[in-house]
Write an enzyme that holds these catalytic residues in place. Structure first.
Site, PDB file in Angstrom:
ATOM      1  N   GLY A  71       0.566  -1.190   0.125  1.00  0.00           N
ATOM      2  CA  GLY A  71      -0.073  -0.330   0.216  1.00  0.00           C
ATOM      3  C   GLY A  71       0.951   1.546   0.266  1.00  0.00           C
ATOM      4  O   GLY A  71       0.547   2.455  -0.360  1.00  0.00           O
ATOM      5  N   THR A  72       1.842   0.886   0.834  1.00  0.00           N
ATOM      6  CA  THR A  72       2.733   1.920   0.914  1.00  0.00           C
ATOM      7  C   THR A  72       3.747   2.940  -0.557  1.00  0.00           C
ATOM      8  O   THR A  72       3.551   4.153  -0.759  1.00  0.00           O
ATOM      9  CB  THR A  72       3.675   1.348   1.653  1.00  0.00           C
ATOM     10  OG1 THR A  72       3.311   1.924   2.915  1.00  0.00           O
ATOM     11  CG2 THR A  72       4.935   3.638   1.776  1.00  0.00           C
ATOM     12  N   ASN A 147      -7.866   3.456   8.831  1.00  0.00           N
ATOM     13  CA  ASN A 147      -7.099   2.069   9.340  1.00  0.00           C
ATOM     14  C   ASN A 147      -7.682   2.561  11.335  1.00  0.00           C
ATOM     15  O   ASN A 147      -7.888   1.530  11.096  1.00  0.00           O
ATOM     16  CB  ASN A 147      -5.823   2.515   9.200  1.00  0.00           C
ATOM     17  CG  ASN A 147      -5.391   3.992   9.274  1.00  0.00           C
ATOM     18  OD1 ASN A 147      -5.245   4.855   8.764  1.00  0.00           O
ATOM     19  ND2 ASN A 147      -4.039   3.963  10.020  1.00  0.00           N
ATOM     20  N   THR A 226      11.400  -7.485 -11.612  1.00  0.00           N
ATOM     21  CA  THR A 226      10.541  -8.168 -11.567  1.00  0.00           C
ATOM     22  C   THR A 226       9.276  -8.537 -10.262  1.00  0.00           C
ATOM     23  O   THR A 226       9.886  -8.013  -9.840  1.00  0.00           O
ATOM     24  CB  THR A 226      11.677  -9.754 -11.231  1.00  0.00           C
ATOM     25  OG1 THR A 226      12.575  -9.322 -12.013  1.00  0.00           O
ATOM     26  CG2 THR A 226      11.281 -11.013 -11.336  1.00  0.00           C
ATOM     27  N   CYS A 315       2.373   1.956  12.983  1.00  0.00           N
ATOM     28  CA  CYS A 315       3.217   2.407  13.228  1.00  0.00           C
ATOM     29  C   CYS A 315       3.308   3.481  13.920  1.00  0.00           C
ATOM     30  O   CYS A 315       4.467   3.777  14.386  1.00  0.00           O
ATOM     31  CB  CYS A 315       4.195   3.088  11.696  1.00  0.00           C
ATOM     32  SG  CYS A 315       2.034   3.490  10.601  1.00  0.00           S
TER      33      CYS A 315
HETATM   34  C1  LIG Z   1      -4.908   3.341   5.266  1.00  0.00           C
HETATM   35  C2  LIG Z   1      -3.300   2.497   5.399  1.00  0.00           C
HETATM   36  N1  LIG Z   1      -2.748   3.300   3.744  1.00  0.00           N
HETATM   37  C3  LIG Z   1      -1.546   2.289   3.416  1.00  0.00           C
HETATM   38  C4  LIG Z   1      -0.718   1.863   4.208  1.00  0.00           C
HETATM   39  C5  LIG Z   1       0.511   0.637   4.037  1.00  0.00           C
HETATM   40  O1  LIG Z   1       0.292  -0.306   3.697  1.00  0.00           O
HETATM   41  P1  LIG Z   1       1.245  -1.489   3.265  1.00  0.00           P
HETATM   42  O2  LIG Z   1       1.582  -1.005   4.559  1.00  0.00           O
HETATM   43  O3  LIG Z   1       0.872  -2.655   2.476  1.00  0.00           O
HETATM   44  O4  LIG Z   1       2.701  -0.481   2.283  1.00  0.00           O
HETATM   45  C6  LIG Z   1      -1.940   0.503   5.714  1.00  0.00           C
HETATM   46  C7  LIG Z   1      -1.131  -0.073   6.229  1.00  0.00           C
HETATM   47  O5  LIG Z   1      -1.272  -0.252   7.782  1.00  0.00           O
HETATM   48  C8  LIG Z   1      -3.011   1.142   5.555  1.00  0.00           C
HETATM   49  O6  LIG Z   1      -3.990   1.261   6.914  1.00  0.00           O
END
Ligand SMILES: Cc1ncc(COP(=O)(O)O)c(C=O)c1O
Length: 381
Positions: A71-72, A147, A226, A315
């Site tokens: 996601g990041t 989140n 890859t 985090c």
């Molecule tokens: C709303 C939201 N965006 C982005 C992320 C980041 O995703 P990833 O952990 O796959 O990098 C998170 C993960 O906690 C999230 O809750």
């Protein structure tokens, strides 16, 4: 010792079907998906099948799905890929750090950033958004579901590029990118019962993104490197199961469990309330404040008894700062620190919820007895 995991917004367990689908790609199906021989064709076909499943989950074309390492990365690719010096972007104060810190970095590089406030329920006002638009606004990035609270934003069609972080919405609420009207949308594997380290970005056809990684022409030159074939296969399988989950009542069952957990806690604990109450929320999340409680202390107390929950973003666990999301919603810092997030996953059962309902009121009562600040009369009045 019995252990119950109600921290699925931090990460979800990999479903057995997902693990089974991935297994051959750790073993005999090891080919590089760019190779033209049999081994490469085998993994290429698996990657493309997964792309179709993700496209089906999001309501887009397979060619509009770019696989990332999570996601990041999807958030970063959307935000950095679309902005250049002189642009103006709009975001909100309650974004995940993947968006928050990307926008902060853009601000340091001379891009103007407007950060919209939220109301007491955690909602951005669409009128604020319209008023913030400028001739040089190139991107709006506002999350789909938060989140920490699960609150769903009123996302709607805009005239500028619109990215939404749907990491916490995917597989919980149906997503049709065309109906949302977004140009970019991020998801993450490990929030939908696929492994950590894989994700995807929906990129609407015709959207030109500056890549973040330079190398081969993988992912139609939008993301070099890859492919993580086992991870992508896992994401594809989880997407397939998520689509089934909407049809077979799994999501409705999860919503009912979350509601019963929330109701029972509020009935049995005084001085508690739901953060984001009254706003639309994803069906698995409940963020509750317990006055006169230190959230971290309650988490440790529950963990010692076998219940895993969280204070919000994983985090920021361990940090003394109260949640930026809850304070942006206007919660007093002590109430923000007294808040706990319960988040359910597909694996959770009614027995898991019963377990939490037994533990939480007792742990809250014990911690309050230890607190010099606790005032029973003030709480019950
Ligand atoms: C709303 C939201 N965006 C982005 C992320 C980041 O995703 P990833 O952990 O796959 O990098 C998170 C993960 O906690 C999230 O809750």
């Amino acid at each position: 010792m019995r252990r119950v995991y109600l921290d699925n917004n931090a990460t979800t367990p990999i479903l057995p079907e997902v693990l089974e689908a991935m297994r051959p790609y750790f073993g005999e199906r090891f080919g590089n998906a760019s190779s033209i021989h049999h081994h490469g064709q085998e993994t290429r076909a698996a990657v493309e099948r997964a792309r179709e499943s993700v496209a089906d989950l999001l309501g887009c074309r397979p060619a509009e799905v770019v696989f990332t390492c999570g996601g990041t990365e999807a958030d970063n690719l959307a935000i950095f890929g679309l902005t250049k010096f002189g642009d103006h972007i709009i975001t909100s104060t309650i974004e995940h750090h993947a968006v928050l810190n990307s926008c902060k970095r853009l601000g340091e590089k001379g891009i103007e950033v407007t950060s919209l406030p939220v109301d007491g329920r955690g909602l951005v006002d669409p009128d604020d958004l319209r008023r913030a638009l400028r001739p040089n606004t190139t991107l709006v990035t506002i999350m789909f579901a938060n989140n920490e609270t699960g609150v769903i934003q009123p996302v709607e069609e805009l005239e500028v590029y619109f990215h939404t972080d749907a990491v916490q919405a995917a597989a919980k609420v149906p997503i049709r990118v065309k109906e949302i009207g977004c140009d970019l949308l991020s998801i993450s594997g490990h929030k939908i019962h696929a492994p950590q380290g894989v994700g995807a970005l929906y990129v609407r056809k015709g959207t030109t993104l500056e890549p973040m990684l330079y190398g081969g022409s993988h992912e139609r030159s939008r993301r070099a490197g890859t492919e993580n074939v086992p991870g992508i296969v896992g994401l594809g399988k989880a997407a397939e199961l998520a689509v089934q989950g909407f049809k077979n009542g799994e999501i409705a069952r999860m919503a009912a469990l979350r509601d019963s957990l929330e109701r029972a806690i509020l009935q049995n604990v005084e001085g508690a309330g739901v953060n984001g109450e009254g706003a639309p929320r994803v069906p698995n999340t409940s963020n509750i404040y317990f006055d006169y409680i230190e959230g971290e202390a309650l988490i440790i107390s529950l963990d010692l008894k076998g219940l895993a929950v969280s204070t919000g973003a994983a985090c920021s666990s361990g940090a003394i700062e109260p949640s930026h999301v809850l304070t942006a919603m206007g919660l007093r810092p002590d109430r923000a620190r007294a808040s706990i997030r319960f988040s359910l996953g597909k694996q959770n059962t009614a027995e898991d919820v019963e377990f939490a309902i037994e533990l939480v009121p007792a742990s809250v009562a014990r911690l309050r007895e230890l607190s010099p600040l606790y005032n029973k009369e003030a709480i019950s009045s």
